[in-house]
Design an enzyme around this catalytic site. Structure first.
Site, PDB file in Angstrom:
ATOM      1  N   LYS A  26       0.846  -0.886   0.209  1.00 38.15           N
ATOM      2  CA  LYS A  26       0.036  -0.128  -0.130  1.00 38.15           C
ATOM      3  C   LYS A  26       0.714   1.157   0.085  1.00 38.15           C
ATOM      4  O   LYS A  26       1.966   1.257   0.463  1.00 38.15           O
ATOM      5  CB  LYS A  26      -1.112   0.188   1.149  1.00 38.15           C
ATOM      6  N   ASP A 153      -2.804  -1.311   9.220  1.00 42.02           N
ATOM      7  CA  ASP A 153      -3.211  -1.525   8.142  1.00 42.02           C
ATOM      8  C   ASP A 153      -3.812  -2.909   7.502  1.00 42.02           C
ATOM      9  O   ASP A 153      -4.106  -3.141   6.231  1.00 42.02           O
ATOM     10  CB  ASP A 153      -1.700  -1.261   7.135  1.00 42.02           C
TER      11      ASP A 153
END
Ligand code: ATP
Length: 315
Positions: A26, A153
């Site tokens: 990400k 995350d």
């Protein structure tokens, strides 16, 4: 072999194994860092974006829990109980009341401590792979709840795409926009930066009055995403951790300058760094910018990537 698909999800329910899961890295298109909370976390307002740089986790049936690896960080990353993969497998086994038995193998391409959430990605991949191997039958949201206890995350990396993250990043809502592919260059640095250290540096800069004004909510970024124009998106990319990462690693300013001179539409530090990411107009432009960064020798490696990508998926 896959036996069935869950009713509320796009993932299979049980496999005799081996189960192979691919999971993306990400980046944060917007990383607004609020004040430090009493629980030790900073309040975040972030826009996550999954890109085509992948780790791959394979789970096979076993009599105990073992982990092996190859690729980025091999020989450096501990494969013991501290590894997020082992922790994820144990957390799922505890929740589902099954023995934590599996032979896990990681093929790692996401650099360690790079600000690309590779550890959280691996935890997400493990939850999905072991859920299928053990037939625990949890939904992605239920896996996300377990994942949030391992890393902020992880819930996003189970879902992927482009999404708004709030709380300390664990509360994720997908951003629904017409499909657009964005083209990135990822400048991978030598060595990592420890995320807690970067947050502490930001706190220090803020206490001393030398941090840039905080970004706040991601409204401009969300509006830019809807316009589907890379020049518009490039103008609003932002990261409150960038000043701290640059203070700890001044050389990153050269990386950002080189990317800008090579014609990138925008460049930012990814998450807590030290990876820098550059937005480009299209795939050919990304190749040109990556070549310029590699030629300048300002990073260990410059690779092109596309986004958004799906989250952890069985392949
Ligand atoms: P984040 O931005 O999510 O804090 P990062 O991308 O900067 O993370 P990661 O590679 O996710 O960094 O990992 C940070 C630390 O987590 C590593 O230095 C390592 O000590 C630990 N760790 C534990 N398990 C893993 C794993 N499977 N992969 C990577 N790091 C792991």
């Amino acid at each position: 072999m896959t036996e069935a698909w869950g009713p509320d999800d796009d993932k299979p329910r049980r496999s005799a194994g081996p189960v192979r899961v691919r999971v993306p890295a990400k980046i944060n298109l917007h990383l607004g860092v609020g004040p430090l909370r009493s629980d030790g976390y900073h309040e975040l307002n972030t826009v996550y974006h999954a890109i085509s740089l992948f780790d791959e986790l394979t789970a096979r049936a076993g009599d105990t829990l073992t982990l092996t690896m190859e690729g980025e960080g091999a020989g450096e990353l501990a494969l013991d109980e501290s590894n997020l993969i082992i922790r994820a497998a144990r957390a799922l086994a505890t929740e589902a009341r099954v023995p934590a038995h599996a032979r896990l193998h990681l093929r790692k391409s996401i650099p360690l401590a790079g600000g690309l959430a590779g550890g959280s990605a691996d935890a997400a991949a493990t939850l999905l792979a072991c859920d299928l191997l053990w037939g625990t039958g949890l939904s992605r949201d239920e896996l996300g709840e377990i994942g949030a206890t391992l890393g902020s995350d992880v819930p996003f990396l189970l879902h992927g795409g482009t999404a708004l993250g709030t709380g300390h990043g664990e509360a994720v809502s997908p951003i629904l926009a017409r499909p657009t592919t964005w083209h990135w260059v990822v400048a991978i640095a030598d060595g990592g930066l420890a995320t807690p250290e970067v947050y502490r540096e930001l706190d220090r800069l803020r206490a001393g009055g030398s941090a840039p004004v905080a970004l706040g909510p991601a409204d401009a970024l969300m509006a830019a995403l809807r316009q589907r124009d890379p020049a518009v998106l490039g103008a609003v990319l932002g990261n409150d951790l960038q000043a701290a990462a640059l203070a700890l690693r001044p050389h990153l300013a050269d990386v950002l300058k080189t990317g800008a001179e090579a014609g990138a539409l925008a460049g930012i530090v990814s998450g807590s760094g030290p990876t820098c990411v550059f937005l480009t107009a299209d795939g050919a432009h990304a190749q040109t910018v990556a070549a310029a960064l590699a030629d300048a020798g300002v990073c260990r490696e410059a690779v092109t990537a596309r986004g958004p990508m799906p989250g952890a998926r069985v392949i």
